[in-house]
Write a protein that holds these residues in place. Sequence first.
Motif, PDB file in Angstrom:
ATOM      1  N   ARG A 152       0.839  -1.208   0.000  1.00  0.00           N
ATOM      2  CA  ARG A 152       0.000   0.000   0.000  1.00  0.00           C
ATOM      3  C   ARG A 152       0.868   1.249   0.000  1.00  0.00           C
ATOM      4  N   GLY A 153       0.614   2.127  -0.969  1.00  0.00           N
ATOM      5  CA  GLY A 153       1.351   3.368  -1.059  1.00  0.00           C
ATOM      6  C   GLY A 153       0.725   4.462  -0.228  1.00  0.00           C
ATOM      7  N   PRO A 154       1.399   5.582  -0.088  1.00  0.00           N
ATOM      8  CA  PRO A 154       0.866   6.699   0.693  1.00  0.00           C
ATOM      9  C   PRO A 154      -0.394   7.306   0.085  1.00  0.00           C
ATOM     10  N   ASP A 155      -0.701   6.964  -1.171  1.00  0.00           N
ATOM     11  CA  ASP A 155      -1.940   7.421  -1.806  1.00  0.00           C
ATOM     12  C   ASP A 155      -3.116   6.511  -1.481  1.00  0.00           C
ATOM     13  N   GLY A 156      -2.894   5.473  -0.684  1.00  0.00           N
ATOM     14  CA  GLY A 156      -3.956   4.555  -0.309  1.00  0.00           C
ATOM     15  C   GLY A 156      -4.162   3.410  -1.280  1.00  0.00           C
ATOM     16  N   ARG A 157      -3.470   3.414  -2.401  1.00  0.00           N
ATOM     17  CA  ARG A 157      -3.638   2.375  -3.406  1.00  0.00           C
ATOM     18  C   ARG A 157      -2.763   1.163  -3.085  1.00  0.00           C
ATOM     19  N   TRP A 158      -3.308  -0.041  -3.324  1.00  0.00           N
ATOM     20  CA  TRP A 158      -2.560  -1.284  -3.165  1.00  0.00           C
ATOM     21  C   TRP A 158      -1.970  -1.687  -4.509  1.00  0.00           C
ATOM     22  N   ARG A 159      -0.671  -2.007  -4.524  1.00  0.00           N
ATOM     23  CA  ARG A 159       0.020  -2.385  -5.763  1.00  0.00           C
ATOM     24  C   ARG A 159       0.589  -3.799  -5.629  1.00  0.00           C
ATOM     25  N   TYR A 160       0.366  -4.592  -6.675  1.00  0.00           N
ATOM     26  CA  TYR A 160       0.741  -6.002  -6.651  1.00  0.00           C
ATOM     27  C   TYR A 160       2.044  -6.322  -7.364  1.00  0.00           C
ATOM     28  N   TRP A 161       2.522  -5.458  -8.242  1.00  0.00           N
ATOM     29  CA  TRP A 161       3.526  -5.854  -9.229  1.00  0.00           C
ATOM     30  C   TRP A 161       4.972  -5.632  -8.793  1.00  0.00           C
ATOM     31  N   CYS A 162       5.200  -5.151  -7.586  1.00  0.00           N
ATOM     32  CA  CYS A 162       6.575  -4.841  -7.166  1.00  0.00           C
ATOM     33  C   CYS A 162       7.484  -6.057  -7.274  1.00  0.00           C
ATOM     34  N   ILE A 174      15.410   0.954 -13.413  1.00  0.00           N
ATOM     35  CA  ILE A 174      14.026   1.005 -12.942  1.00  0.00           C
ATOM     36  C   ILE A 174      13.850   2.225 -12.045  1.00  0.00           C
ATOM     37  N   THR A 175      12.607   2.595 -11.871  1.00  0.00           N
ATOM     38  CA  THR A 175      12.241   3.630 -10.913  1.00  0.00           C
ATOM     39  C   THR A 175      11.524   2.970  -9.745  1.00  0.00           C
ATOM     40  N   VAL A 176      11.988   3.245  -8.556  1.00  0.00           N
ATOM     41  CA  VAL A 176      11.408   2.659  -7.349  1.00  0.00           C
ATOM     42  C   VAL A 176      10.906   3.784  -6.453  1.00  0.00           C
ATOM     43  N   ARG A 177       9.652   3.711  -6.071  1.00  0.00           N
ATOM     44  CA  ARG A 177       9.109   4.647  -5.089  1.00  0.00           C
ATOM     45  C   ARG A 177       9.077   3.943  -3.740  1.00  0.00           C
ATOM     46  N   ARG A 182      12.528  10.559   5.789  1.00  0.00           N
ATOM     47  CA  ARG A 182      11.991  11.915   5.684  1.00  0.00           C
ATOM     48  C   ARG A 182      10.622  12.001   5.031  1.00  0.00           C
ATOM     49  N   THR A 183      10.316  11.052   4.148  1.00  0.00           N
ATOM     50  CA  THR A 183       9.058  11.159   3.406  1.00  0.00           C
ATOM     51  C   THR A 183       8.598   9.786   2.939  1.00  0.00           C
ATOM     52  N   GLU A 184       7.315   9.667   2.663  1.00  0.00           N
ATOM     53  CA  GLU A 184       6.786   8.419   2.095  1.00  0.00           C
ATOM     54  C   GLU A 184       6.867   8.404   0.575  1.00  0.00           C
ATOM     55  N   TRP A 185       7.242   9.541  -0.023  1.00  0.00           N
ATOM     56  CA  TRP A 185       7.203   9.665  -1.474  1.00  0.00           C
ATOM     57  C   TRP A 185       8.593   9.700  -2.100  1.00  0.00           C
ATOM     58  N   ALA A 186       9.589   9.112  -1.465  1.00  0.00           N
ATOM     59  CA  ALA A 186      10.946   9.122  -2.014  1.00  0.00           C
ATOM     60  C   ALA A 186      11.011   8.333  -3.316  1.00  0.00           C
ATOM     61  N   ARG A 212      25.512   7.683  -7.423  1.00  0.00           N
ATOM     62  CA  ARG A 212      26.160   6.834  -6.419  1.00  0.00           C
ATOM     63  C   ARG A 212      25.350   5.563  -6.213  1.00  0.00           C
ATOM     64  N   ALA A 213      26.049   4.525  -5.786  1.00  0.00           N
ATOM     65  CA  ALA A 213      25.384   3.267  -5.494  1.00  0.00           C
ATOM     66  C   ALA A 213      24.452   3.442  -4.296  1.00  0.00           C
ATOM     67  N   ARG A 214      23.362   2.701  -4.299  1.00  0.00           N
ATOM     68  CA  ARG A 214      22.389   2.808  -3.219  1.00  0.00           C
ATOM     69  C   ARG A 214      21.960   1.422  -2.754  1.00  0.00           C
ATOM     70  N   ARG A 215      21.544   1.361  -1.503  1.00  0.00           N
ATOM     71  CA  ARG A 215      20.918   0.170  -0.951  1.00  0.00           C
ATOM     72  C   ARG A 215      19.586   0.572  -0.352  1.00  0.00           C
ATOM     73  N   LEU A 216      18.600  -0.285  -0.536  1.00  0.00           N
ATOM     74  CA  LEU A 216      17.246   0.067  -0.143  1.00  0.00           C
ATOM     75  C   LEU A 216      16.547  -1.158   0.450  1.00  0.00           C
ATOM     76  N   PRO A 217      15.951  -1.026   1.639  1.00  0.00           N
ATOM     77  CA  PRO A 217      15.200  -2.162   2.200  1.00  0.00           C
ATOM     78  C   PRO A 217      13.994  -2.517   1.330  1.00  0.00           C
ATOM     79  N   VAL A 218      13.818  -3.774   1.053  1.00  0.00           N
ATOM     80  CA  VAL A 218      12.682  -4.215   0.253  1.00  0.00           C
ATOM     81  C   VAL A 218      11.364  -3.783   0.899  1.00  0.00           C
ATOM     82  N   ALA A 219      11.310  -3.816   2.215  1.00  0.00           N
ATOM     83  CA  ALA A 219      10.068  -3.486   2.923  1.00  0.00           C
ATOM     84  C   ALA A 219       9.645  -2.036   2.731  1.00  0.00           C
TER      85      ALA A 219
END
Length: 228
Positions: A152-162, A174-177, A182-186, A212-219
């Motif tokens: 579920r995103g901050p817009d209230g919508r549920w997304r299945y395809w991640c 890819i683009t990952v939201r 600091r924010t839910e919309w990074a 730069r290289a990045r690491r991001l929690p799947v959750a």
Amino acid sequence: MPARRPPRDSQRGRLYRAEHRIPGSPLPDLRDCERFMVRVVDSAWWHQRFPTRGLASVPELRAGLRVATAFYRRDDTETSITIPPDYRTAGVVLHELVHWGLDTENDLTDHGLTFARTLLDATRRFISVERAERLVRSYDRHDVRVARAARRGPDGRWRYWCDERLALARGKPITVRHRSDRTEWARLVGNLEGVEQHGSVLRFSPASRGGRARRLPVAAVWDVRAIR
């Protein structure tokens, strides 16, 4: 640039076999199919997942008296769902509605991880918990791969395809939201290089020079988009 073709629909046969092992809930005639379809599409559950797929654009329902199976179809002028008499069950109608709901996500496989999970959740919501549990067991027996729960995103919508897009995106931009401190919309744009820490962390290389290289929690991820 031509549109990217979706990957091969490799688990179509397995998913069909898994579904067909479970008796359906009969919908005796086309009017019953239509009433069930309207109940699904007019629900809050459906709107929270497919906000652009409402009653105003619901597919035309066709009797299919001379065809061998049920199917969803879209062409340049209309969308339709064909349900021959022998296929008029809630499970079949729901299967075709999920195809319609996911139709705009055309880089995903027709019967892949995303489809299997969406159909499972819709079965639990609109048919019965018992049928959903039987579907889980049948998926397992037929080696049907299923995505994790919707996000579920901050817009209230549920997304299945991640999950499916992440699985298809190794080495690709890819683009990952996602949510950050600091924010839910990074937003992160990069090439997915792999996963770490038992699949809980994504590793990205920069999509452009100077990044730069990045690491991001799947959750923290709530939406994934392929870059065409």
